[in-house]
Design an enzyme around this catalytic site. Structure first.
Site, short mmCIF file in Angstrom:
data_model
loop_
_atom_site.label_atom_id
_atom_site.label_comp_id
_atom_site.label_asym_id
_atom_site.label_seq_id
_atom_site.Cartn_x
_atom_site.Cartn_y
_atom_site.Cartn_z
N GLU A 136 -8.01 6.02 -7.45
CA GLU A 136 -8.11 4.57 -7.26
C GLU A 136 -9.22 3.95 -8.12
OE1 GLU A 136 -8.77 3.36 -3.17
OE2 GLU A 136 -8.75 1.25 -3.69
N LYS B 217 -3.59 4.55 -7.60
CA LYS B 217 -3.75 3.36 -6.74
C LYS B 217 -4.52 2.30 -7.51
CE LYS B 217 -5.56 1.97 -2.22
NZ LYS B 217 -5.61 2.34 -0.81
N ASP C 215 -8.71 3.60 6.42
CA ASP C 215 -9.87 4.47 6.24
C ASP C 215 -11.16 3.68 6.10
OD1 ASP C 215 -8.84 3.44 3.82
OD2 ASP C 215 -10.01 4.90 2.67
P1 13P Z 1 -7.34 -3.06 0.42
O1 13P Z 1 -5.84 -3.04 0.37
O2 13P Z 1 -7.89 -3.84 1.58
O3 13P Z 1 -7.94 -3.42 -0.89
O4 13P Z 1 -7.80 -1.59 0.73
C1 13P Z 1 -7.21 -0.56 0.08
C2 13P Z 1 -8.15 0.55 -0.04
O5 13P Z 1 -7.85 1.65 0.37
C3 13P Z 1 -9.44 0.32 -0.69
O6 13P Z 1 -10.03 1.52 -1.04
#
Ligand code: 13P
Length: 335
Positions: free
Chosen positions: A180, A222, A25
Site C-alpha cells: 500500500e 493497494k 485494522d
Molecule cells: P481508508 O479506506 O479509510 O483509506 O483505509 C484503508 C486503509 O487500510 C488505510 O491503510
C-alpha cells in the site's frame, strides 16, 4: 521456503470479482478518533462489540473476501455466548483473516513534513507467529505527501524499499502482502499532480519489489485513486478520475500483479463507490487485473454512524448496503 502456489491462490481469492477487502485494522488511537465522532467511549469491550457487529453481518461473505485486522482484534472473539475467536469465525464464513503489521508512520529524519513507515525490526518472527495464528495476508501502508517541493526522492525510495522488504518477508512466511503506497489526497494540488506523483511512486515501488525478488503474482496492490487534492479549487469529475486512474495503473503496474484493491483515503463513501464503479464499467475488459476495494472509512462510515454504540441491526444494515454497492461496483454496475 515460500509456497508460490499457495500465495497465488490466496492473492487471487482476495480479489475475486464481486468481492473486496474490509479494512477494519484501525489502530487504537485511530479507532478512538472514529468513536469520538459518534460519542462512544473507545474501550477494549466497545471496540470488540463494534468489530463483532461488522463481522457477524448476514451474508457478509457475499461481498467481502478478506478482513484486515489490528493486533488487538486479531486476538478477540465474537461477543456471543460461545465466544468464537474472530480468526476462526471469519474462516468459517470463507473470509480470509489478514493482519496489519506496519508500526505506523514516523517523521522521516532530515525531510520535514515527510513520513516513513516503521515495523521491519522483528517482522520475520511476528509474521511466523501470525501465520501460526491463522493470518494468510498482511498489510503495510506507506505514505507519500504532496506539497511544496515534496515528495522528495528520499521519501519515495525509503518507503518503496520498506514496502519491498516487508513484501519479501511476508512471502517467505507464506503470507500474501498487501502493498500500500498511499499518495495522500490532502493539499490543494491538481489531479494532474496526483497522477505524476503516483506514477513516480508506483515505478519506484515496482523497481524495489522486483529488486527484492518479490513474486508479483502473490501480492495485492493497494493504491490511491488519481484524484484532485482535497483543497483543490478544480475538482475532477467521476469520469476523469476513472480515466486517469485507469491510465496510471495500466501504464505503471505490471500485469503479473494478482489484483488491485483501492484504499478510500478520505473520499466520501458515495464517491469511493462511484469511482470504482465507473472504472470497471469503462475498463474492466481492458485490464489484466480485477479492480476492487479495500476500504476502511468508505466501507464503515455509514455503519459506524448507524450503530452509534448500540444499534447492531441498524449498523449491519448500513454496512451491508454499502458492501453490496461496492461489490456491484467491482462489476461496473451502479445501484
Ligand atoms: P481508508 O479506506 O479509510 O483509506 O483505509 C484503508 C486503509 O487500510 C488505510 O491503510
Amino acid at each position: 521456503m515460500r509456497d508460490e502456489k499457495q500465495l497465488k491462490a490466496i492473492a487471487s481469492k482476495m480479489v475475486l470479482k464481486g468481492k473486496g477487502i474490509l479494512a477494519a485494522d484501525e489502530s487504537t488511537p485511530t479507532c478512538t478518533k472514529r468513536f469520538d465522532s459518534i460519542s462512544v467511549e473507545s474501550t477494549f469491550e466497545n471496540r470488540n462489540k463494534y468489530r463483532n457487529m461488522l463481522f457477524t453481518s448476514s451474508n457478509i461473505e457475499k461481498y467481502i473476501s478478506g478482513v484486515i485486522l489490528f493486533d488487538e482484534t486479531f486476538k478477540q472473539s465474537t461477543t456471543c455466548k460461545n465466544k468464537i475467536p474472530f480468526v476462526e469465525y471469519l474462516n468459517s464464513r470463507g473470509i480470509i483473516p489478514g493482519i496489519k503489521v506496519d508500526g505506523g508512520t514516523q517523521d522521516l529524519a532530515g525531510f520535514p513534513d515527510e513520513k516513513i513507515t516503521d515495523g521491519l525490526d522483528g517482522l520475520k518472527k511476528r509474521l511466523e507467529e501470525y501465520y501460526n495464528m491463522g493470518a494468510r495476508f498482511a498489510k503495510w501502508r506507506a505514505v507519500i505527501t504532496i506539497g511544496d517541493d515534496i515528495p522528495s526522492d528520499a521519501c519515495i525510495y525509503s518507503n518503496a524499499h520498506g514496502l519491498a522488504r516487508y513484501a519479501a518477508l511476508c512471502q517467505n512466511a507464506n503470507i500474501v502482502p498487501i502493498v500500500e503506497p498511499e499518495v495522500l489526497m490532502n493539499g490543494s494540488h491538481t489531479i494532474e499532480t496526483c497522477y505524476e506523483i503516483s506514477k513516480r511512486t508506483l515505478n519506484v515501488v515496482f523497481e524495489q519489489l522486483i529488486l527484492n525478488r518479490v513474486m508479483l503474482e502473490g501480492i495485492v496492490l493497494k493504491p490511491n485513486m488519481i484524484i484532485s487534492g482535497l483543497d483543490c479549487d478544480n475538482q475532477a469529475d467521476i469520469d476523469k478520475v476513472a480515466d486517469m486512474t485507469y491510465r496510471c495503473l495500466k501504464e505503471n503496474v505490471p500485469s503479473e500483479v494478482a489484483g488491485i484493491a483501492f484504499l478510500s483515503g478520505g473520499q466520501s463513501s458515495d464517491l469511493a463507490t462511484a469511482h470504482l464503479q465507473k472504472m470497471n464499467e469503462k475498463y474492466q475488459d481492458e485490464m489484466p487485473w480485477n479492480l476492487t476495494f479495500s476500504y476502511g472509512r468508505a466501507l464503515q462510515h455509514d455503519a459506524l454512524n448507524s450503530w452509534k454504540g448500540s444499534n447492531v441491526s441498524g449498523g449491519q444494515e448500513a454496512f451491508l448496503l454499502r458492501a453490496n454497492a461496492n461489490s456491484l461496483a467491482t462489476k461496473g454496475i451502479a445501484v
